[in-house]
Design an enzyme around this catalytic site. Sequence first.
Site, short mmCIF file in Angstrom:
data_model
loop_
_atom_site.label_atom_id
_atom_site.label_comp_id
_atom_site.label_asym_id
_atom_site.label_seq_id
_atom_site.Cartn_x
_atom_site.Cartn_y
_atom_site.Cartn_z
CG ASP A 64 -21.83 -31.80 -22.58
OD1 ASP A 64 -21.13 -30.76 -22.64
OD2 ASP A 64 -21.47 -32.88 -23.08
CE1 TYR A 163 -7.63 -24.35 -18.14
CE2 TYR A 163 -5.68 -23.14 -17.45
CZ TYR A 163 -6.95 -23.62 -17.18
OH TYR A 163 -7.55 -23.35 -15.97
CG MET A 200 -8.02 -28.65 -14.06
SD MET A 200 -8.71 -27.04 -14.40
CE MET A 200 -10.26 -27.48 -15.16
#
Length: 258
Positions: A64, A163, A200
């Site tokens: 992670d 984003y 995504m």
Amino acid sequence: MADPYATSRGYLVVGGTHGIGEATVRLLAQEITHTVVFCGRDKDAGTRLSNELSAGNTHFVPVDITVDESVDALFDALPGLLPHFDGAFNSAGVIGTDTILRGTRFHDSEEGHFDQVFAVNVKGMWRCLRHELRLMSAARGGSIVNCASVAGLRAADSLSVSYTASKHAVIGMTRALAAEYARDGVRVNAVCPGVIDTRMLGGLRDRLLVDLRRKNPGASVGSPAQVAEAVAFLLSERSSYVNGTALTVDAGGLHGAL
Ligand SMILES: NC(=O)c1ccc[n+]([C@@H]2O[C@H](COP(=O)([O-])OP(=O)(O)OC[C@H]3O[C@@H](n4cnc5c(N)ncnc54)[C@H](OP(=O)(O)O)[C@@H]3O)[C@@H](O)[C@H]2O)c1
């Protein structure tokens, strides 16, 4: 000139369990002499892919990238897995869901959401880059490719502010590091995909395709494999004079073709 894809090389793909990263793992692993280490959080997907590619030299490490210890453990293990470290593709990323397209205006978006996008797309990449560049500068060579987006080069009201800002930051880091590490023989480039068919996109895939076809009836959503080809080029010695670039893989979308 010898085919650089065919020589024995060692690669790391961060975020290789799904989508564009997975397609890159598959492409790099096609060359039997390559060693590919890839990571992500999804242990099932990672194990499945490494089993599928078991004929080659491919290793999955669960990581992670938002957790220091997890990234440290990956880079502690890396020298034992890769005979030499020639290239790294930093593909791990998450999409911002705080968008007009999903019914959220910026002034109503949540701070925690912004933090989450930056924790993966910017800080997580930064964390990996520090390790990668320490190893590559000591070895006096290597090639790094960061996954940005066309959202790192322009804004669109269909994309979330978090984003878009994170991908501009990825391109900023790429350019700054290309300038700093050229003296060490290390290249740092970015790839900027357009609309690519991965999980995504979530439920937005068909809406995005309709939108693209309004401008160009022949438009299609790109495949992860098409992006992987550009990444493999930037990782290889075929791009030895390319440094600090942000290569779009978007069928001309940035320039209005889509
Ligand atoms: N699809 C597009 O249209 C598009 C366009 C432009 C740019 N991009 C960029 O392309 C990159 C790959 O996205 P994708 O489309 O291939 O999406 P994807 O299929 O969702 O893949 C995302 C990858 O990132 C990994 N990841 C996410 N958070 C992570 C974390 N905290 N630690 C480690 N790995 C993590 C995931 O692994 P786990 O699930 O195993 O954690 C997965 O392998 C992203 O940087 C994205 O922003 C995508």
